[in-house]
Motif scaffolding. Structure first.
Motif, PDB file in Angstrom:
ATOM      1  N   SER A 201       0.839  -1.212   0.000  1.00  0.00           N
ATOM      2  CA  SER A 201       0.000   0.000   0.000  1.00  0.00           C
ATOM      3  C   SER A 201       0.870   1.257   0.000  1.00  0.00           C
ATOM      4  CB  SER A 201      -0.971  -0.004   1.187  1.00  0.00           C
ATOM      5  OG  SER A 201      -0.313   0.263   2.408  1.00  0.00           O
ATOM      6  N   THR A 202       1.990   1.209   0.703  1.00  0.00           N
ATOM      7  CA  THR A 202       2.855   2.402   0.734  1.00  0.00           C
ATOM      8  C   THR A 202       3.495   2.617  -0.645  1.00  0.00           C
ATOM      9  OG1 THR A 202       4.797   1.171   1.501  1.00  0.00           O
ATOM     10  CG2 THR A 202       3.377   2.104   3.192  1.00  0.00           C
ATOM     11  N   LYS A 203       3.834   1.496  -1.310  1.00  0.00           N
ATOM     12  CA  LYS A 203       4.435   1.615  -2.657  1.00  0.00           C
ATOM     13  C   LYS A 203       3.405   2.171  -3.640  1.00  0.00           C
ATOM     14  CE  LYS A 203       8.111  -1.711  -2.259  1.00  0.00           C
ATOM     15  NZ  LYS A 203       8.383  -3.130  -2.150  1.00  0.00           N
ATOM     16  N   GLN A 204       2.173   1.700  -3.504  1.00  0.00           N
ATOM     17  CA  GLN A 204       1.120   2.177  -4.413  1.00  0.00           C
ATOM     18  C   GLN A 204       0.832   3.662  -4.186  1.00  0.00           C
ATOM     19  OE1 GLN A 204      -0.442   0.838  -7.004  1.00  0.00           O
ATOM     20  NE2 GLN A 204       0.780  -1.013  -6.847  1.00  0.00           N
ATOM     21  N   TYR A 205       0.813   4.059  -2.935  1.00  0.00           N
ATOM     22  CA  TYR A 205       0.610   5.480  -2.596  1.00  0.00           C
ATOM     23  C   TYR A 205       1.683   6.327  -3.287  1.00  0.00           C
ATOM     24  CZ  TYR A 205       0.655   9.586   0.645  1.00  0.00           C
ATOM     25  OH  TYR A 205       0.646  10.840   1.205  1.00  0.00           O
ATOM     26  N   LEU A 206       2.938   5.912  -3.116  1.00  0.00           N
ATOM     27  CA  LEU A 206       4.047   6.714  -3.662  1.00  0.00           C
ATOM     28  C   LEU A 206       4.072   6.674  -5.194  1.00  0.00           C
ATOM     29  CD1 LEU A 206       6.807   5.846  -1.028  1.00  0.00           C
ATOM     30  CD2 LEU A 206       5.557   8.018  -1.270  1.00  0.00           C
ATOM     31  N   ASP A 207       3.748   5.523  -5.759  1.00  0.00           N
ATOM     32  CA  ASP A 207       3.758   5.441  -7.223  1.00  0.00           C
ATOM     33  C   ASP A 207       2.572   6.210  -7.826  1.00  0.00           C
ATOM     34  OD1 ASP A 207       5.162   4.272  -9.560  1.00  0.00           O
ATOM     35  OD2 ASP A 207       3.135   3.506  -9.944  1.00  0.00           O
ATOM     36  N   SER A 208       1.431   6.172  -7.144  1.00  0.00           N
ATOM     37  CA  SER A 208       0.285   6.957  -7.623  1.00  0.00           C
ATOM     38  C   SER A 208       0.627   8.446  -7.593  1.00  0.00           C
ATOM     39  CB  SER A 208      -0.954   6.717  -6.747  1.00  0.00           C
ATOM     40  OG  SER A 208      -1.404   5.403  -6.900  1.00  0.00           O
ATOM     41  N   LEU A 209       1.323   8.849  -6.526  1.00  0.00           N
ATOM     42  CA  LEU A 209       1.734  10.259  -6.423  1.00  0.00           C
ATOM     43  C   LEU A 209       2.673  10.621  -7.574  1.00  0.00           C
ATOM     44  CD1 LEU A 209       2.170  12.996  -5.004  1.00  0.00           C
ATOM     45  CD2 LEU A 209       3.887  11.875  -3.561  1.00  0.00           C
ATOM     46  N   LYS A 210       3.686   9.784  -7.777  1.00  0.00           N
ATOM     47  CA  LYS A 210       4.698  10.091  -8.803  1.00  0.00           C
ATOM     48  C   LYS A 210       4.046  10.203 -10.190  1.00  0.00           C
ATOM     49  CE  LYS A 210       7.953   7.307 -10.734  1.00  0.00           C
ATOM     50  NZ  LYS A 210       8.876   6.197 -10.710  1.00  0.00           N
ATOM     51  N   THR A 211       3.186   9.251 -10.517  1.00  0.00           N
ATOM     52  CA  THR A 211       2.627   9.219 -11.871  1.00  0.00           C
ATOM     53  C   THR A 211       1.523  10.277 -12.066  1.00  0.00           C
ATOM     54  OG1 THR A 211       1.244   7.374 -11.133  1.00  0.00           O
ATOM     55  CG2 THR A 211       3.230   6.816 -12.368  1.00  0.00           C
ATOM     56  N   THR A 212       0.743  10.520 -11.006  1.00  0.00           N
ATOM     57  CA  THR A 212      -0.297  11.563 -11.131  1.00  0.00           C
ATOM     58  C   THR A 212       0.365  12.937 -11.224  1.00  0.00           C
ATOM     59  OG1 THR A 212      -1.765  10.170  -9.803  1.00  0.00           O
ATOM     60  CG2 THR A 212      -2.490  12.412 -10.178  1.00  0.00           C
ATOM     61  N   TRP A 213       1.441  13.123 -10.458  1.00  0.00           N
ATOM     62  CA  TRP A 213       2.184  14.393 -10.493  1.00  0.00           C
ATOM     63  C   TRP A 213       2.817  14.606 -11.878  1.00  0.00           C
ATOM     64  CZ3 TRP A 213       2.760  19.067  -9.085  1.00  0.00           C
ATOM     65  CH2 TRP A 213       3.980  19.744  -9.136  1.00  0.00           C
ATOM     66  N   ALA A 214       3.361  13.546 -12.454  1.00  0.00           N
ATOM     67  CA  ALA A 214       3.964  13.668 -13.794  1.00  0.00           C
ATOM     68  C   ALA A 214       2.890  14.074 -14.812  1.00  0.00           C
ATOM     69  CB  ALA A 214       4.623  12.352 -14.195  1.00  0.00           C
ATOM     70  N   GLU A 215       1.716  13.464 -14.705  1.00  0.00           N
ATOM     71  CA  GLU A 215       0.626  13.801 -15.629  1.00  0.00           C
ATOM     72  C   GLU A 215       0.137  15.234 -15.391  1.00  0.00           C
ATOM     73  OE1 GLU A 215      -0.360  12.052 -18.141  1.00  0.00           O
ATOM     74  OE2 GLU A 215      -2.141  13.211 -18.710  1.00  0.00           O
ATOM     75  N   TYR A 216       0.055  15.623 -14.106  1.00  0.00           N
ATOM     76  CA  TYR A 216      -0.358  16.990 -13.758  1.00  0.00           C
ATOM     77  C   TYR A 216       0.641  18.003 -14.346  1.00  0.00           C
ATOM     78  CZ  TYR A 216      -1.584  21.060 -10.891  1.00  0.00           C
ATOM     79  OH  TYR A 216      -1.956  22.334 -10.476  1.00  0.00           O
ATOM     80  N   LYS A 218       2.607  17.601 -16.872  1.00  0.00           N
ATOM     81  CA  LYS A 218       2.516  17.594 -18.332  1.00  0.00           C
ATOM     82  C   LYS A 218       1.305  18.412 -18.799  1.00  0.00           C
ATOM     83  CE  LYS A 218       1.381  13.948 -20.901  1.00  0.00           C
ATOM     84  NZ  LYS A 218       1.344  12.515 -21.135  1.00  0.00           N
ATOM     85  N   ARG A 219       0.163  18.164 -18.156  1.00  0.00           N
ATOM     86  CA  ARG A 219      -1.063  18.854 -18.615  1.00  0.00           C
ATOM     87  C   ARG A 219      -1.042  20.345 -18.333  1.00  0.00           C
ATOM     88  NH1 ARG A 219      -6.280  15.060 -17.126  1.00  0.00           N
ATOM     89  NH2 ARG A 219      -5.367  13.099 -17.804  1.00  0.00           N
ATOM     90  N   HIS A 220      -0.378  20.743 -17.234  1.00  0.00           N
ATOM     91  CA  HIS A 220      -0.451  22.159 -16.820  1.00  0.00           C
ATOM     92  C   HIS A 220       0.889  22.884 -16.909  1.00  0.00           C
ATOM     93  CE1 HIS A 220      -4.540  21.424 -15.571  1.00  0.00           C
ATOM     94  NE2 HIS A 220      -4.159  20.459 -14.776  1.00  0.00           N
ATOM     95  N   GLN A 221       1.887  22.236 -17.512  1.00  0.00           N
ATOM     96  CA  GLN A 221       3.238  22.819 -17.574  1.00  0.00           C
ATOM     97  C   GLN A 221       3.628  23.357 -16.187  1.00  0.00           C
ATOM     98  OE1 GLN A 221       0.984  24.022 -20.300  1.00  0.00           O
ATOM     99  NE2 GLN A 221       1.676  22.069 -21.136  1.00  0.00           N
ATOM    100  N   ALA A 222       3.407  22.528 -15.173  1.00  0.00           N
ATOM    101  CA  ALA A 222       3.602  22.997 -13.788  1.00  0.00           C
ATOM    102  C   ALA A 222       4.957  22.581 -13.227  1.00  0.00           C
ATOM    103  CB  ALA A 222       2.503  22.398 -12.910  1.00  0.00           C
ATOM    104  N   ASN A 223       5.457  23.402 -12.313  1.00  0.00           N
ATOM    105  CA  ASN A 223       6.669  23.094 -11.557  1.00  0.00           C
ATOM    106  C   ASN A 223       6.336  23.164 -10.081  1.00  0.00           C
ATOM    107  OD1 ASN A 223       8.590  22.905 -13.693  1.00  0.00           O
ATOM    108  ND2 ASN A 223       8.315  25.119 -13.949  1.00  0.00           N
ATOM    109  N   LEU A 224       7.126  22.457  -9.277  1.00  0.00           N
ATOM    110  CA  LEU A 224       6.883  22.494  -7.834  1.00  0.00           C
ATOM    111  C   LEU A 224       7.002  23.928  -7.304  1.00  0.00           C
ATOM    112  CD1 LEU A 224       6.187  20.538  -5.579  1.00  0.00           C
ATOM    113  CD2 LEU A 224       8.627  20.237  -5.149  1.00  0.00           C
ATOM    114  N   GLU A 225       7.864  24.710  -7.945  1.00  0.00           N
ATOM    115  CA  GLU A 225       8.083  26.095  -7.503  1.00  0.00           C
ATOM    116  C   GLU A 225       6.825  26.958  -7.632  1.00  0.00           C
ATOM    117  OE1 GLU A 225      10.093  24.308  -9.359  1.00  0.00           O
ATOM    118  OE2 GLU A 225      12.200  24.863  -9.117  1.00  0.00           O
ATOM    119  N   ASP A 226       5.803  26.468  -8.366  1.00  0.00           N
ATOM    120  CA  ASP A 226       4.553  27.238  -8.489  1.00  0.00           C
ATOM    121  C   ASP A 226       3.756  27.227  -7.181  1.00  0.00           C
ATOM    122  OD1 ASP A 226       5.313  27.294 -11.136  1.00  0.00           O
ATOM    123  OD2 ASP A 226       3.912  25.717 -11.768  1.00  0.00           O
ATOM    124  N   PHE A 227       4.124  26.276  -6.289  1.00  0.00           N
ATOM    125  CA  PHE A 227       3.312  26.047  -5.090  1.00  0.00           C
ATOM    126  C   PHE A 227       3.989  26.603  -3.839  1.00  0.00           C
ATOM    127  CE2 PHE A 227       2.280  22.880  -8.213  1.00  0.00           C
ATOM    128  CZ  PHE A 227       0.899  22.756  -8.142  1.00  0.00           C
TER     129      PHE A 227
END
Ligand code: CAA
Length: 391
Positions: A201-216, A218-227
């Motif tokens: 479950s911890t691996k799935q949590y982290l992998d879901s985060l990594k892949t959803t963040w990558a898609e986010y 890509k779709r929004h040309q976003a950087n962590l520095e925006d937050f």
């Protein structure tokens, strides 16, 4: 017109299990909990406090009579529901005295459903800007005595009032969700506690985060520095800290890194003392961030990572609005100190007590401390709730 969160309320139980007590009883070093999981204490509910009473108590702290007249949608998100058919929100609607011409539903997808509830509320207010929607994430996380997840239990509800021209934060239209059919944590109808494949479950949590963040990104040309800050679902804060590190790119400016880390610390203050509250834990993190950060300002963008086992995840963001601090409290930590500390024996008895139903479907309970509302008894299989007189 903007739409977002106008008010946030929180309720938890009146009892607490300090993790020193659990460590001693289970033969563990306390550092495993305080450093390994980043948890200090867990909220523990008696049988008379359930997800309905927690939800109603959380909302009660924020609603005025005008709000109750304007609310026409009540959503309770939970994965520890008390009925397979009747929605918890129907009880909550009645206990709070919300005007009758409202839609009340319960939503479920593990710890994720509060986020779906906010999305539904947003769409509703977009069409009906003069109305308000109440979204409450309410859960009791119970893994079983001496189970692997025992130190990550907890109980609580976060209530959010969604309106037009909100006074805390506005929603951005940037949600990116992901679904994957897995068995990391689940609770079949015949079981009172969940089945958990903990490490998976911890691996799935982290992998879901990594892949959803990558898609986010890509779709929004976003950087962590925006937050200005990032809030995470908090099954236990250490996992979220690993998540934050995962989305920090190599070469990130050191002062920005420490700024994000300080905000992360602010976001886990309440969860450290309450434990996992499943659907509400991301939003308890948001509340903790807003009430404990000294540096957030109007206009700041806050990222949120929602994760529900099974699994659905979502990343979206909010913008803080002028005057948001006035809608928050600065003394909430003191409330948590008022909870009664339980011995290990008292915790095992209190948290795992089951209703002793007669053949007719009646059950009475001992008197326990609860919030504003309590489950008084069960009569003919019907749950009878009361508002306590002193409130
Ligand atoms: N001092 C400091 N740290 C110590 C220590 C000590 N003396 N002893 C152990 N630790 C550390 C370990 O190194 C480990 O840290 P790392 O992960 O950084 O290596 C941490 O404490 C936990 O130790 P273990 O992995 O040995 O702990 P465990 O056997 O108790 O299992 C768990 C941890 C699997 C998460 C378990 O708590 C569990 O099953 N929890 C429920 C499931 C869960 O929360 N999953 C999260 C993702 S699913 C989700 O998010 C949905 C949800 O809400 C449930």
């Amino acid at each position: 017109m903007t739409i977002g969160i106008d008010k946030i309320g929180f309720a938890t139980s009146q009892y607490v299990l300090k993790l020193e007590e659990l460590a001693q009883a289970r033969g563990q070093k306390i550092e495993k909990y305080t450093t390994g999981l980043m948890l200090d204490a867990l909220s523990i509910t008696p049988i008379t406090e359930d997800i309905v009473t927690l939800a109603a108590s959380a909302a009660q702290t924020i609603l005025t009579d005008d709000d109750k007249a304007a609310i026409d949608m009540v959503i309770v998100a939970t994965e520890s529901g008390i009925d397979q058919s009747k929605a918890a929100s129907v009880y909550v609607h009645q206990l709070l005295g919300i005007q009758p011409f409202a839609r009340s539903v319960e939503m479920k997808e593990a710890c994720y459903a509060g986020t779906a509830g906010l999305n539904y509320a947003k769409l509703h207010v977009e069409k009906n800007p003069d109305r308000k929607a109440l979204v409450i994430a309410s859960d009791i996380a119970k893994y079983g005595i001496a189970s692997a997840g025992e130190a990550t239990q907890g109980a609580g509800a976060v209530a959010m009032l969604v309106t037009s021209n909100p006074r805390i934060a506005t929603f951005s239209d940037d949600n990116v969700a992901q679904t994957r059919d897995i068995y990391d944590f689940w609770r079949p109808n015949y079981s009172t506690t969940p089945f958990v494949d903990g490490i998976y479950s911890t691996k799935q949590y982290l992998d879901s985060l990594k892949t959803t963040w990558a898609e986010y990104q890509k779709r929004h040309q976003a950087n962590l520095e925006d937050f200005a800050a990032f809030c995470f679902h908090l099954p236990y804060p250490k996992l979220a800290l690993k998540g934050l590190k995962k989305i920090m790119p190599k070469g990130l400016d050191e002062s920005f890194k420490s700024h994000l880390t300080n905000h992360f610390e602010a976001s886990i203050q309440y969860s450290r003392k309450v434990g996992n509250i499943y659907t509400g834990s991301l939003y308890l993190g948001l509340l903790s961030l807003l009430e404990n950060s000294q540096t957030l300002q109007a206009g700041d963008k806050i990222g949120l990572f929602s994760y529900g086992s099974g699994a659905v995840s979502e990343i979206f963001s909010l913008y803080l609005v002028d005057g948001f601090k006035e809608m928050l409290r600065s003394d909430r930590a003191a409330d948590l100190e008022k909870r009664s500390a339980l011995s290990i024996g008292a915790y095992e008895k209190l948290f795992y007590e089951e209703a002793n139903l007669t053949e007719e479907g009646n059950a009475k309970f001992d008197t326990y401390d609860t919030g504003t509302f309590a489950l008084e008894h069960i009569q003919n299989h019907q749950r009878i709730y009361v508002r306590k007189e002193h409130d």
